[in-house]
Motif scaffolding. Structure first.
Motif, short mmCIF file in Angstrom:
data_model
loop_
_atom_site.label_atom_id
_atom_site.label_comp_id
_atom_site.label_asym_id
_atom_site.label_seq_id
_atom_site.Cartn_x
_atom_site.Cartn_y
_atom_site.Cartn_z
N GLY A 1 0.80 -1.21 0.00
CA GLY A 1 0.00 0.00 0.00
C GLY A 1 0.83 1.26 0.00
O GLY A 1 0.30 2.37 0.13
N ASN A 2 2.16 1.14 -0.17
CA ASN A 2 3.05 2.30 -0.16
C ASN A 2 3.34 2.76 -1.58
O ASN A 2 3.47 1.94 -2.50
CB ASN A 2 4.36 1.96 0.54
CG ASN A 2 4.16 1.59 1.98
OD1 ASN A 2 3.33 2.19 2.67
ND2 ASN A 2 4.92 0.62 2.47
N PRO A 3 3.49 4.09 -1.81
CA PRO A 3 3.83 4.60 -3.15
C PRO A 3 5.17 4.05 -3.61
O PRO A 3 6.09 3.86 -2.81
CB PRO A 3 3.88 6.11 -2.95
CG PRO A 3 3.08 6.37 -1.70
CD PRO A 3 3.28 5.17 -0.84
N THR A 4 5.29 3.79 -4.91
CA THR A 4 6.55 3.28 -5.45
C THR A 4 7.44 4.41 -5.96
O THR A 4 8.50 4.16 -6.52
CB THR A 4 6.27 2.29 -6.59
OG1 THR A 4 5.48 2.95 -7.60
CG2 THR A 4 5.51 1.08 -6.08
N GLY A 5 7.02 5.64 -5.82
CA GLY A 5 7.80 6.81 -6.24
C GLY A 5 7.09 8.07 -5.81
O GLY A 5 6.07 8.02 -5.12
N ASN A 6 7.62 9.22 -6.25
CA ASN A 6 6.97 10.49 -5.91
C ASN A 6 6.80 11.40 -7.11
O ASN A 6 6.37 12.54 -6.97
CB ASN A 6 7.74 11.21 -4.80
CG ASN A 6 9.20 11.40 -5.14
OD1 ASN A 6 9.61 11.26 -6.29
ND2 ASN A 6 10.01 11.71 -4.13
N VAL A 7 7.18 10.93 -8.30
CA VAL A 7 7.03 11.71 -9.52
C VAL A 7 5.82 11.18 -10.29
O VAL A 7 5.82 10.03 -10.71
CB VAL A 7 8.29 11.63 -10.40
CG1 VAL A 7 8.09 12.42 -11.69
CG2 VAL A 7 9.50 12.14 -9.63
N PRO A 8 4.80 12.01 -10.50
CA PRO A 8 3.62 11.54 -11.23
C PRO A 8 3.97 11.15 -12.66
O PRO A 8 4.80 11.77 -13.31
CB PRO A 8 2.68 12.75 -11.20
CG PRO A 8 3.16 13.59 -10.05
CD PRO A 8 4.64 13.40 -10.00
N LYS A 9 3.34 10.09 -13.12
CA LYS A 9 3.52 9.64 -14.50
C LYS A 9 2.17 9.18 -15.03
O LYS A 9 1.22 8.96 -14.26
CB LYS A 9 4.55 8.53 -14.58
CG LYS A 9 4.19 7.27 -13.81
CD LYS A 9 5.29 6.23 -13.91
CE LYS A 9 4.92 4.96 -13.15
NZ LYS A 9 5.99 3.93 -13.24
N VAL A 10 2.10 9.03 -16.36
CA VAL A 10 0.86 8.59 -16.98
C VAL A 10 0.52 7.20 -16.44
O VAL A 10 1.32 6.27 -16.52
CB VAL A 10 0.98 8.56 -18.51
CG1 VAL A 10 -0.28 7.97 -19.13
CG2 VAL A 10 1.24 9.96 -19.05
#
Length: 605
Positions: free
Chosen positions: A145-154
């Motif tokens: 349930g944790n984000p795999t990054g912090n840069v939004p992508k399509v």
């Protein structure tokens, strides 16, 4: 020159009102456009330079667009699970492809911003809104349930497949009855633990005390064994009259014990002598009652062995099991016993072994109640049926110092036989106060190490019962009420559908029944929101006046919802009337100025 200035000013007025009319028409045309933000018109007067303030006069006008991006539209529900609306401040981050290569969209990396949230899943698994903009976000690990990054992508969700997750914890909440309605309690002797729905370790096979490992063995109890009726004894015992030897016609055994014969009790021999018996000796002329008393002195039985209606009953005592044999088997048989004769004492057993074996399954089932079951999963995703049972091992109803105490068991082998382990004790004494609250253990969970069920290993499990999750209150049915039983494992599964929840998370529904978070929708905001540059399809681009996009927003996302246009038709119609009147007035000024110019020209004729 004033007349010609008036003509030019009126022309400027016509242009300004035409500009306003264009904005009004656009607002009315987009009254039903999702996320549309109306454009207002502001007028600016143009004052000509003058040498003195008393020579100033009114001059022309120009019109400017006035954005209403910060004005929110009405949010309404949508039947499409991937539609979303922002309540409050913020924009969706989106990109529009600059081309298509091999049916795959190609992006230039430029992010735009929109409040148009009518996103739907396309053939490639992208979330695309009605204007063709692709949604950006941050992917989430479905297991943690944790984000795999912090840069939004399509975002793309195409045939997502999640591997199996082994069960590592079980959440459990239940109420245990103050008096369990076990099968054994209906026939148990009143006043004992079994009568109160409890478990009696003495009912289990020797050496297999099912209580928590290390629990002291229950005390031993006296047991009896009775011989068969023999014809040489009179029907009613007469103390001192039934002799160990004598004539066949007398009140005595048919076959006599002779001097030198022995009866061995628990390894201690009793020797027959002609007379003058001392210690562990018997005279051949002694009575049967004397012999029984001698046996009891060796076994330590506090209840005397006896003869009733021609049947001898021997007591084992509690010190050890009874083993008795005789060197004169024939004479011993005349007493109604075979040589050797054995009888196990009651109760006792070993220190808590913590297991129930196959031979004791019926006893265990009769003296415990169901605790529910849960389907757990091993590392390969194979389902494992984990059965639970509760046994009450002590009851405050027995009086001080007894305390209501329960043991939890799980089934290790559903087809166990003989001495194979069938059920395993979880290894914890669950104690409850008089008010029904759990007093021990003090934590909110216990560990079940090395759990294996029918040969399938589940490894170490954390059994979570939380604060107040386990109680002991009266139950009319005498059964456990399971309020919650949940485990964190699952089999492998393939993505079936997605939806957006009210936390802005894209939730995937998988073929294994799991609903897992796949991505978090990214939002941005601006310091100068109304200075964004409008693009086709309700999108905006950042400008120097708006400032750069700032990650995050105070607004929240509503799933299965859409924000409508912020255009107010009634307001626009009102503006339309005013604009029409102003336009007509400007044309009237031109007509008047033209008439005055004609009058001036007529002067020259």
């Amino acid at each position: 020159m004033g007349i010609f200035d008036a003509l030019n000013t009126s022309v400027g007025g016509l242009q300004a009102q035409s500009f306003a009319l264009q904005n009004i028409s656009g607002n009315i045309a987009n009254a039903s456009t999702v996320g549309y933000k109306g454009i207002g018109t502001s007028f600016e007067d143009l004052v000509p330079a003058a040498a003195a303030t008393n020579r100033q006069n009114s001059a022309g006008v120009t019109a400017h667009s006035q954005a209403t991006i910060t004005t929110k539209g009405t949010v309404s529900r949508s039947s499409v699970s991937t539609n979303m609306a922002i309540v409050g401040d913020g924009f969706f981050n989106v990109q529009k492809p600059v081309g298509i290569t091999d049916n795959i969209p190609v992006f230039n990396g430029v992010t735009n911003y929109t409040r148009r949230g009518d996103f739907q899943l396309n053939a490639n698994g992208n979330l695309v809104n009605g204007a063709g903009y692709y949604l950006l976000g941050v992917t989430v690990d479905p297991k943690t349930g944790n984000p795999t990054g912090n840069v939004p992508k399509v975002l793309q969700f195409q045939n997502n497949f999640i591997p199996a997750q082994a069960t590592t914890s079980i959440n459990y909440a239940a109420n245990l009855p103050t008096k369990p309605a076990t099968v054994a309690s209906t026939t148990a002797t009143a006043g004992g633990l079994k009568a109160y729905g409890g478990l009696d370790p003495s009912d289990f096979s020797a050496g297999f005390n099912p209580l928590v490992i290390g629990t002291p063995a229950p005390p031993f109890t006296d047991a009896t064994t009775s011989g068969s009726t023999v014809n040489n004894k009179q029907a009613t015992q007469i103390s001192g009259a039934t002799l160990l030897s004598g004539a066949a016609s007398t009140d005595s055994i048919i076959t006599n014990f002779a001097a030198g014969d022995t009866i061995t009790v628990n390894g201690t021999p009793i020797t027959f002598v002609a007379s003058g018996a001392v210690g562990n000796q018997l005279n051949v002329t002694d009575s049967v009652s004397t012999m029984l008393a001698k046996i009891d002195s060796i076994t330590g039985a506090t209840t005397a062995s006896s003869v009733t209606n021609g049947i001898i009953t021997l007591h084992t005592g509690t010190a050890s099991n009874l083993t008795i044999s005789s060197s004169n088997a024939t004479a011993f048989a005349a007493l109604g016993f075979a040589s050797p004769t054995t009888q196990a004492r009651g109760g006792g057993g070993t220190v808590g072994a913590g297991v129930v074996i196959g031979n004791d399954i019926k006893v265990f089932t009769n003296e415990s109640i169901s605790g529910g079951a849960v389907t757990a999963y091993d590392a390969t995703g194979t389902p494992v049926n984990l059965q639970l049972r509760w046994a009450k091992v002590d009851s405050s109803s027995l009086g001080s110092p007894h305390v209501d105490t329960w043991n939890l068991f799980y089934q290790a082998n559903s087809s166990a036989t003989g001495t194979q382990t069938a059920w395993i004790n979880a290894g914890t004494n669950f104690r409850f106060s008089a008010s029904g609250a759990l007093t021990s253990p003090s934590g909110s969970s216990i560990s079940l190490p090395g759990v294996t069920v029918d040969g399938q290993s589940l490894g170490t499990q954390t059994f979570n019962f939380g604060s107040g999750g386990l109680t002991q209150y009266a139950s009319t049915g005498g059964t456990a009420t399971i309020n919650n039983i949940f485990q964190n494992g699952y089999a492998a599964g393939q993505l079936q559908s997605i939806a957006v929840n009210n936390s802005g998370l894209v939730v995937g529904t998988f073929s294994n029944g799991q609903n897992l978070n796949l991505a978090a929708v990214s939002l941005s905001h601006f310091n100068g929101t109304n200075y964004l540059k409008a693009l086709d399809g309700g999108a905006y681009a950042a400008t120097d006046e708006s400032g750069v996009a700032i990650a995050g927003a105070t607004g929240t996302i509503n799933g299965s919802a859409l924000e409508g246009s912020n255009t107010d038709i009634a307001d626009e119609f009102t503006k339309l009337i005013v604009t029409q009147q102003a336009y007509s007035a400007n044309t009237k000024v031109i007509t008047t100025a033209n008439s005055m110019v004609q009058d001036l020209l007529n002067v020259l004729r």
